[in-house]
Design an enzyme around this catalytic site. Structure first.
Site, mmCIF file in Angstrom:
data_model
loop_
_atom_site.group_PDB
_atom_site.id
_atom_site.type_symbol
_atom_site.label_atom_id
_atom_site.label_comp_id
_atom_site.label_asym_id
_atom_site.label_seq_id
_atom_site.Cartn_x
_atom_site.Cartn_y
_atom_site.Cartn_z
ATOM 1 N N SER A 159 -2.908 -1.401 13.537
ATOM 2 C CA SER A 159 -3.249 -2.322 13.253
ATOM 3 C C SER A 159 -4.530 -2.294 13.251
ATOM 4 O O SER A 159 -4.726 -1.830 14.667
ATOM 5 C CB SER A 159 -2.346 -4.261 13.443
ATOM 6 N N ARG A 160 -5.988 -1.954 12.359
ATOM 7 C CA ARG A 160 -6.837 -2.691 12.683
ATOM 8 C C ARG A 160 -7.274 -3.602 13.148
ATOM 9 O O ARG A 160 -8.464 -3.655 14.085
ATOM 10 C CB ARG A 160 -7.654 -1.751 11.027
ATOM 11 N N ILE A 165 3.159 -9.733 4.425
ATOM 12 C CA ILE A 165 4.258 -9.212 4.720
ATOM 13 C C ILE A 165 4.660 -8.833 5.327
ATOM 14 O O ILE A 165 6.259 -8.748 5.827
ATOM 15 C CB ILE A 165 4.634 -8.053 2.985
ATOM 16 N N ASP A 190 0.262 -7.694 -9.492
ATOM 17 C CA ASP A 190 0.912 -7.897 -8.194
ATOM 18 C C ASP A 190 2.142 -8.200 -8.000
ATOM 19 O O ASP A 190 3.884 -7.666 -7.694
ATOM 20 C CB ASP A 190 0.394 -8.453 -7.016
ATOM 21 N N LYS A 227 6.342 -2.301 -2.132
ATOM 22 C CA LYS A 227 5.675 -1.750 -3.575
ATOM 23 C C LYS A 227 4.383 -2.559 -3.957
ATOM 24 O O LYS A 227 3.884 -3.369 -2.959
ATOM 25 C CB LYS A 227 7.084 -3.343 -4.142
#
Ligand code: NAP
Length: 311
Positions: free
Chosen positions: A33-34, A11, A165, A87
């Site tokens: 960001s990992r 997303i 979801d 969300k």
């Protein structure tokens, strides 16, 4: 205003990065960001390092799945940053209440975004329903999980919500457009034998005016995908289709207002404009109505075990 995006997954890449880039309000100043990076933007491997290194960034937008989100949001608020939440705004209602209290105590903005509420025909649907007596509401949110969530393990883990979801998007629209609030009275949840979250849900609601209100969410739909809300009133019938992008009244398709732009493409630009307004006013927008209905479905739901699901 400078903003940092956290969690550079589907997303973030599909919607957040383009919406921030196109916005007159925002400058993407950092990413966390990992695994990845955003071209041309300073990227940090963890949030704590970014918060310490970039005190000039006042706003953090969290694009993570729901379970890790609370710890990230709490750390950002503790560091004095305004926070925008994908969300659902958390994995539990208690987490969301705790975040609201933290934001309020620190005078920070906090925004539980519900992108489907920003679909082009949701506001016109709400306006048309205002003042009408609702007789019946039928929600059908049926899609192919393999097409929309390939390889996403978190949706099948506790707190990942499963079919809720996408289903919570339908509930976010429903709770926005209905003139009166509904509450859940019955839920039947189908869990694949090898998974922790439901693949389908059948819900019934109580409406204060006695309307018959029901919803079916199903992740096993192949072929045409269905995201519709059908509402019969004392003065005609409304159909919202394509997740709020299309509206028909008594069978007649209603044009999308030119100002709305692309029917779904405007969702994230509108969310970021709203976040800018919230930060400017010091506001908090944490509407938990869609999430309350989902929590009630898990509390009340009859559990049916169904075929194992394999990606
Ligand atoms: P995703 O691609 O599976 O994950 C998003 C990113 O979150 C990952 O790339 C990873 O970022 C980070 N992440 C994942 N698990 C984590 C963990 N345990 N701890 C810390 N970071 C973690 O998910 P998504 O589809 O973007 O969805 C994210 C949220 O957006 C969900 O709440 C979803 O409901 C919502 N949403 C999704 C869509 C959609 O079309 N996919 C649409 C609207 C809303 P790094 O590798 O960069 O660390």
């Amino acid at each position: 205003m400078k903003i940092a995006l956290v969690g550079i997954g589907k997303i973030a890449r599909d919607q957040h990065i383009p919406a921030v880039a196109a916005s007159p309000d925002w400058e993407l100043a950092a990413a966390v960001s990992r695994h990845g990076a955003v071209d041309g933007v300073e990227t940090f491997a963890d949030l704590a390092t970014m918060l310490a290194a970039r005190p000039d960034i006042p706003v953090v937008s969290l694009c993570l799945p729901p379970v890790p989100r609370f710890a990230y949001a709490a750390a950002a608020l503790a560091a004095g940053r305004h926070v925008m939440l994908e969300k659902p705004p958390g994995a539990t209602l208690s987490e969301c209440h705790a975040l609201t209290a933290m934001a309020r105590a620190r005078g920070l903005s906090l925004f539980a975004t519900w992108h489907s509420r920003e679909a082009a025909q949701v506001a016109p649907a709400k306006a048309w329903l205002a003042g009408k007596a609702i007789r019946r509401v039928t929600v059908n949110w049926k899609e192919d999980v393999r097409r929309w969530h390939p390889g996403q393990d978190w949706i099948w883990q506790p707190g990942g919500l499963g079919v809720f979801d996408p289903g919570i998007n339908a509930l976010s629209i429903l709770t926005e457009i209905l003139p009166d609030p509904v509450h859940l009275t019955r839920a039947r949840l189908a869990f694949p034998a090898n998974r922790q979250t439901p693949i389908a849900a059948d819900l019934a609601f109580v409406h204060p005016g006695g309307a018959d209100v029901s919803a079916v969410f199903d992740w096993r739909q192949e072929g045409d995908q269905t995201w519709t809300i059908d509402i019969a009133t004392d003065e005609g019938a409304l159909l919202l289709a394509d997740g709020g992008a299309r509206l028909s009244i008594d069978g007649a398709e209603q044009p999308v207002a030119a100002a709305e732009g692309a029917p779904l493409g405007g969702e994230y630009p509108r969310l970021y404009a709203r976040m800018a307004a919230l930060v400017a006013s010091g506001g908090i927008d944490m509407d938990l109505a869609p999430m309350t209905l989902v929590a009630d479905a898990f509390t009340l739901g009859e559990r049916i075990v169904t075929d194992p699901f394999h990606d």
